[in-house]
Write a protein that holds these residues in place. Structure first.
Motif, PDB file in Angstrom:
ATOM      1  N   MET A  53     -15.361   4.127  56.471  1.00  0.00           N
ATOM      2  CA  MET A  53     -15.456   4.821  57.760  1.00  0.00           C
ATOM      3  C   MET A  53     -14.327   5.829  57.653  1.00  0.00           C
ATOM      4  N   ASN A  54     -13.144   5.887  57.038  1.00  0.00           N
ATOM      5  CA  ASN A  54     -12.027   6.963  57.017  1.00  0.00           C
ATOM      6  C   ASN A  54     -12.651   8.217  56.258  1.00  0.00           C
ATOM      7  N   TYR A  55     -13.283   7.810  55.084  1.00  0.00           N
ATOM      8  CA  TYR A  55     -14.079   8.981  54.447  1.00  0.00           C
ATOM      9  C   TYR A  55     -14.922   9.738  55.314  1.00  0.00           C
ATOM     10  N   TYR A  56     -15.915   8.860  55.883  1.00  0.00           N
ATOM     11  CA  TYR A  56     -17.099   9.510  56.748  1.00  0.00           C
ATOM     12  C   TYR A  56     -16.340  10.457  57.937  1.00  0.00           C
ATOM     13  N   LEU A  57     -15.289   9.855  58.435  1.00  0.00           N
ATOM     14  CA  LEU A  57     -14.637  10.457  59.790  1.00  0.00           C
ATOM     15  C   LEU A  57     -13.987  11.946  59.135  1.00  0.00           C
ATOM     16  N   THR A  58     -13.524  11.709  58.022  1.00  0.00           N
ATOM     17  CA  THR A  58     -12.793  12.912  57.412  1.00  0.00           C
ATOM     18  C   THR A  58     -13.689  13.957  57.172  1.00  0.00           C
ATOM     19  N   THR A  59     -14.697  13.428  56.656  1.00  0.00           N
ATOM     20  CA  THR A  59     -15.805  14.510  56.335  1.00  0.00           C
ATOM     21  C   THR A  59     -16.278  15.413  57.465  1.00  0.00           C
ATOM     22  N   ILE A  60     -16.464  14.621  58.570  1.00  0.00           N
ATOM     23  CA  ILE A  60     -16.910  14.998  60.121  1.00  0.00           C
ATOM     24  C   ILE A  60     -15.888  15.842  60.446  1.00  0.00           C
ATOM     25  N   LEU A  61     -14.681  15.605  60.519  1.00  0.00           N
ATOM     26  CA  LEU A  61     -13.439  16.443  61.136  1.00  0.00           C
ATOM     27  C   LEU A  61     -12.761  17.509  60.386  1.00  0.00           C
ATOM     28  N   LYS A  62     -13.015  17.419  59.081  1.00  0.00           N
ATOM     29  CA  LYS A  62     -11.986  18.299  58.289  1.00  0.00           C
ATOM     30  C   LYS A  62     -11.784  19.882  58.474  1.00  0.00           C
ATOM     31  N   ASP A  63     -13.240  20.339  58.985  1.00  0.00           N
ATOM     32  CA  ASP A  63     -13.355  21.687  59.045  1.00  0.00           C
ATOM     33  C   ASP A  63     -12.663  22.342  60.205  1.00  0.00           C
ATOM     34  N   LYS A  64     -12.522  21.365  61.373  1.00  0.00           N
ATOM     35  CA  LYS A  64     -12.239  21.873  62.555  1.00  0.00           C
ATOM     36  C   LYS A  64     -10.757  21.569  62.671  1.00  0.00           C
ATOM     37  N   TYR A  65     -10.388  20.478  62.281  1.00  0.00           N
ATOM     38  CA  TYR A  65      -9.017  19.824  62.809  1.00  0.00           C
ATOM     39  C   TYR A  65      -8.190  19.374  61.658  1.00  0.00           C
ATOM     40  N   ASN A  66      -6.803  19.380  61.693  1.00  0.00           N
ATOM     41  CA  ASN A  66      -6.057  18.883  60.716  1.00  0.00           C
ATOM     42  C   ASN A  66      -6.024  17.013  60.887  1.00  0.00           C
ATOM     43  N   VAL A  67      -6.435  16.442  59.931  1.00  0.00           N
ATOM     44  CA  VAL A  67      -6.548  15.101  59.801  1.00  0.00           C
ATOM     45  C   VAL A  67      -5.568  14.201  59.354  1.00  0.00           C
ATOM     46  N   ILE A  68      -4.967  13.042  59.942  1.00  0.00           N
ATOM     47  CA  ILE A  68      -4.025  12.250  59.536  1.00  0.00           C
ATOM     48  C   ILE A  68      -4.557  10.901  59.597  1.00  0.00           C
ATOM     49  N   ILE A  69      -4.348   9.974  58.485  1.00  0.00           N
ATOM     50  CA  ILE A  69      -5.062   8.741  58.339  1.00  0.00           C
ATOM     51  C   ILE A  69      -4.087   7.444  58.347  1.00  0.00           C
ATOM     52  N   GLU A  70      -4.132   6.403  59.110  1.00  0.00           N
ATOM     53  CA  GLU A  70      -3.311   5.433  59.097  1.00  0.00           C
ATOM     54  C   GLU A  70      -4.196   4.050  59.111  1.00  0.00           C
TER      55      GLU A  70
END
Length: 926
Positions: free
Chosen positions: A682-699
């Motif tokens: 799920m983290n990989y999926y969400l990162t793929t969606i958001l990485k182009d428009k946002y800076n993503v941090i995962i915990e």
């Protein structure tokens, strides 16, 4: 202190004046405050004015009570009565029976203190009427108040020498105090009963009750009560001419109470000692004690004590031959006696008693009439109920007959209905298999034909794994629907079952690693080629591993052991874990219905039994939960070429996620999104969606997510509801309640779309609620909407635009943000002349780093910290230019501007004119 009063009124005042019994939280603040200022009349008067202004009747009532008690302790009887009368008035306004009875008792006791027995009795009888109207039998507090009322009435009759009536009331009060084990009330009652018996010269009985009261007062550690008993016992010895014993008790009471607030008992001892020395002929000692008692009786205006003192002095002076002085003192004694023993006192008390008894008789008549009406209604109701019961019995008999027929029909159709359900589930699962098979086939083809570059390997692994999981779920659905025929429908394969176990074990390795669980696979045999049904084995082991991982947390361990029995006729599967144990009485494998709520365990048991195996649970070894599965070995040499098992390679998804994040975190102007999710796919999926428009941090859990939110201050948070450790809703509340992160929008992801989940999300402070599966367009749209709304609110209602003349934000829309901005504004004013490190000082005061402070202020106001400080300083300068005629240079220095030219440019840019021009304008309106 004035601020404290105002705060108390704000919290507890208002229009809600209805007392709710047991609602101690609402009134505890007022009670605590009033008690803390009960010795300060100025503070109580100020608070009283505030309670009147705010309309808080409860607070006003409690203040009047305490002020009256203060004056009574200081023997200002008229002021005490005046305030307790107002206490009674506010109790009636408050409309609470408990406080009305207490107030009536208080006023009656005040009048009794000044020997106004007729007024005292009137209030006591009114309290009894209120008590009878309330009909509060069984309520401890009110019944104890009734005991106080009865004891007070007994004291009135005792002071008027009507000992028989006094004893009736004292004994009735004693019954109540004995019922509720009120030791203090019992002690007072015993002392009063002893006094009444003493009045009728029953000294032996009086002595018994005085000693019984003394025991209770000693147990209660009441110095005043013990001294009062010493005083009365001393008077008993005085009445029986045992002067030496009397002197011992009376001198003890006199010395103990001298200089204390218990003046009346001290006066009793003082006058009694004067009487003893008079009888012994020691007139100088007698006059010493009597003159001392006369002084205090005159000062406090006690007519009863003045009568006794003057009478004794008259007798002494008569014995000394001072006839004229003795006559004067005798006349004074008679005058004081007349002031509180007039016949009208007894008459008025009898009138109050008659009115009370009349009210009781009227109430009894009404009660009897009501009882008669109730009895008639009961008779009619009995007739009606009897008729209804007969009709219902006939109807019930008819319904039972019909129900019996329906049961027969249901039993006949139950098997058919269950078969139809099973067929439906089986057919639906079979329909699912076609599209899933196509998906899996196409994935395999694409996987074969496409070059596997490093950046795509994780996507292929996710697709492979999730498609296989989907197929597994469909197979489980099929197994539930058709367990009876499951074995004949599934094909066996021949192969190394140990390798297959190891493959299934590795499928859960990523999830175990993500939860930081120690994950271990052990096998006593390297290879074991047998016939087995892969689908059965996959469901059994997947169910046991999934259940174990779900119950384990960080640093727990899960171990899978494969072994053979001694005869090598069975292979053994042992799955053990140190997570939250399952109680055997909650999970009894003898009853499938008791553990259907545990994921897959019901199917697991049925499948093991279909394989002629056995499954057991043991949770009594070192706190572990151990599932033991025993399955017989079968070898019928199934052709391996027709039925083979393909095992996919596992990729390091963690490295893929970190590679994705590292490539796209390079633009500082991008909004920051914090993802709190423990599932790596799920983290990989969400990162793929958001990485182009946002800076993503995962915990991976709530605790780390809260720490990261406070350190990084992201623009938005996306969190899964089901997380290890702290509950998601509690962490959401913690983020919203923190002054650092309260402004950050939160989106919650959940698998449930229930009303309860939505209510929990709203209560926890979530800004949006999405149900899994999460679609890319929906998620990005919600994030964009929340950030856009945040920007619009920030632009339109920026708190800096709402600063008043004192620099305090007035907006009530967001209290946490407003409180934070007000605090920062106060710190700027406090250190306004600091031109070097004011921002560092402010950051230190609010426990943030300068960068965190800058992001927080920018998120709320749209301005950087330095711009906010400049704006605040300019507002301060504008105010000073409005109200003073100081030189502009001095004002600039006071507001932290060392450079006058910079100050003038900044002022003109902000307000459209120079400071000189602004100061010359008329400012009467400001």
């Amino acid at each position: 202190m004035y601020f404290l009063f105002a705060l108390a009124c704000t919290k507890n005042g208002g229009d809600d004046n209805t007392y709710i019994p047991g609602n101690t939280t609402k009134y505890s603040t007022i009670d605590s405050l009033v008690s803390s200022i009960s010795k300060d009349t100025v503070a109580m008067t100020n608070y009283l004015n505030l309670t009147k202004t705010s309309g808080d009747i409860y607070a006003e009532m409690k203040v009047y009570e305490k002020i009256g008690q203060y004056y009574m302790k200081n023997y200002s009887f008229l002021k005490a009565i005046e305030n307790h009368q107002k206490y009674l008035e506010t109790a009636y306004k408050f409309n609470d029976t408990t406080y009305i009875i207490k107030a009536l008792n208080r006023v009656a006791a005040d009048y009794n203190e000044i020997s106004a027995y007729n007024e005292s009795a009137e209030y006591y009888y009114n309290a009894l009427l209120v008590y009878n109207q309330y009909n509060s039998n069984g309520f401890k507090n009110i019944e104890l108040d009734k005991a106080s009322t009865l004891c007070g009435l007994g004291s009135v009759y005792l002071n008027l020498n009507q000992s028989d009536l006094a004893l009736v009331h004292f004994n009735e009060a004693l019954k109540i105090n004995l019922k509720y084990e009120n030791k203090e009330g019992q002690a007072v009652n015993y002392k009063k009963i002893g006094r009444a018996l003493e009045k009728v010269n029953d000294y032996d009985s009086a002595y018994y009750y005085y000693h019984k009261a003394l025991e209770y007062f000693i147990d209660l550690n009441s110095v005043s009560g013990m001294s009062a008993c010493f005083n009365r016992i001393g008077n008993l010895y005085l009445n029986t001419n045992n002067y030496e014993s009397a002197k011992v008790y009376l001198e003890s009471a006199y010395k103990t109470l001298q200089g204390t607030s218990d003046i009346k008992n001290w006066l009793d001892a003082c006058i009694s000692l004067g009487n003893i020395y008079s009888k012994l002929g020691e007139f100088s000692n007698a006059e010493f004690y009597l003159n001392e008692g006369l002084e205090y009786s005159m000062k406090l205006n006690f007519p009863e004590y003045l009568e006794r003192v003057y009478l004794l002095l008259s007798e002494i002076h008569k014995k000394e031959g001072k006839t004229s002085l003795a006559l004067e003192e005798l006349i004074l004694s008679d005058q004081y006696a007349a002031s509180f023993r007039e016949k009208k006192n007894v008459y008025r008390i009898m009138q109050s008693r008659l009115e009370y008894e009349k009210e009781l008789i009227e109430a009894e008549k009404v009660s009897l009439a009501e009882q008669h009406t109730i009895q008639e209604e009961k008779k009619q109701m009995t007739i009606n109920v009897s008729a209804i019961v007969i009709i219902l019995l006939i109807s019930l008999l008819f319904v039972l007959l019909q129900n019996h027929k329906l049961r027969i029909r249901r039993k006949e159709s139950l098997y058919q209905l269950e078969k139809e359900k099973s067929d439906f589930c089986l057919n639906v699962s079979q329909e699912f298999k076609t599209p899933v098979s196509i998906i899996i086939g196409l994935i395999d083809r694409l996987n074969t034909n496409t070059s596997k570059e490093q950046n795509n390997s994780a996507e292929w692994e996710i697709l492979n794994r999730q498609s296989e999981n989907l197929e597994l779920l469909i197979n489980e659905l099929s197994s539930i629907a058709n367990l009876q025929e499951y074995k004949s429908q599934k094909k066996m394969v021949y192969g190394n079952i140990v390798a297959y176990f190891q493959y299934l074990f590795e499928c859960y390795a990523v999830l175990a690693e993500n939860k930081k669980i120690d994950y271990l696979f052990l096998s006593s045999v390297k290879e074991l080629y047998i016939d087995y049904i892969p689908d059965y084995i996959q469901i059994i082991l997947s169910s046991l591993l999934g259940n174990a991982i779900g119950r384990c947390t960080e640093n727990d361990n899960i171990t899978v052991k494969i072994d053979l029995d001694k005869n090598k006729k069975h292979y053994l599967i042992e799955v053990s874990d140190t997570g939250n144990s399952i109680k055997i009485d909650e999970l009894n494998f003898k009853d499938t219905e008791q553990y259907k709520f545990h994921s897959g365990l019901s199917i697991t048991k049925n499948l093991v039994e279909k394989l002629n195996g056995k499954i057991d649970l043991n949770n009594e070894i070192d706190g572990k939960t151990i599932f033991n599965v025993r399955i017989p070995i079968i070898n019928i040499n199934v052709n391996q070429s027709h039925d083979s098992i393909s095992i996919h390679k596992s990729y390091n998804l963690k490295d893929s996620i970190e590679n994705n994040l590292s490539k796209k975190q390079d633009l500082k102007d991008k909004p920051i999104v914090l993802i709190i999710e423990d599932n790596r796919d799920m983290n990989y999926y969400l990162t793929t969606i958001l990485k182009d428009k946002y800076n993503v941090i995962i915990e991976a859990n709530s605790e780390k997510g809260i720490i990261t939110a406070k350190n990084k201050i992201p623009d938005i948070i996306v969190s899964d509801v089901s997380l290890p450790g702290m509950e998601c809703y509690r962490s959401c509340k913690e983020i919203k309640n923190s002054h650092i992160t309260s402004h950050i929008p939160i989106i919650l992801l959940t698998v449930s779309d229930s009303k309860e989940e939505r209510v929990k999300s709203i209560k926890s402070g979530a800004d949006a609620f999405l149900v899994k599966p999460v679609y890319e367009a929906e998620l990005t749209a919600v994030i964009d909407r929340l950030l856009s709304t945040r920007r619009q609110i920030k632009d339109k209602y920026s708190p800096i635009k709402q600063l008043n003349t004192q620099g305090v934000v007035n907006d009530k829309g967001n209290e946490a943000n407003i409180e934070f901005i007000n605090r920062v504004t106060d710190l700027i004013y406090k250190d306004i002349t600091n031109t070097e490190n004011i921002i560092d000082n402010i950051a230190s005061e609010v426990c943030l780093s300068p960068s965190q402070l800058n992001r927080k202020i920018k998120a709320i106001t749209g301005m950087t910290t330095s711009n906010f400080v400049l704006k605040t300083r300019l507002n301060r300068a504008k105010k000073l230019l409005t109200v003073t005629q100081k030189p502009i240079g001095d004002i600039a220095m006071e507001c932290g501007f060392n450079d006058f030219a910079y100050f003038s440019r900044s002022f003109k840019k902000e307000f459209g004119m120079t400071p000189t021009t602004f100061q010359r304008l008329p400012h009467s309106a400001n």
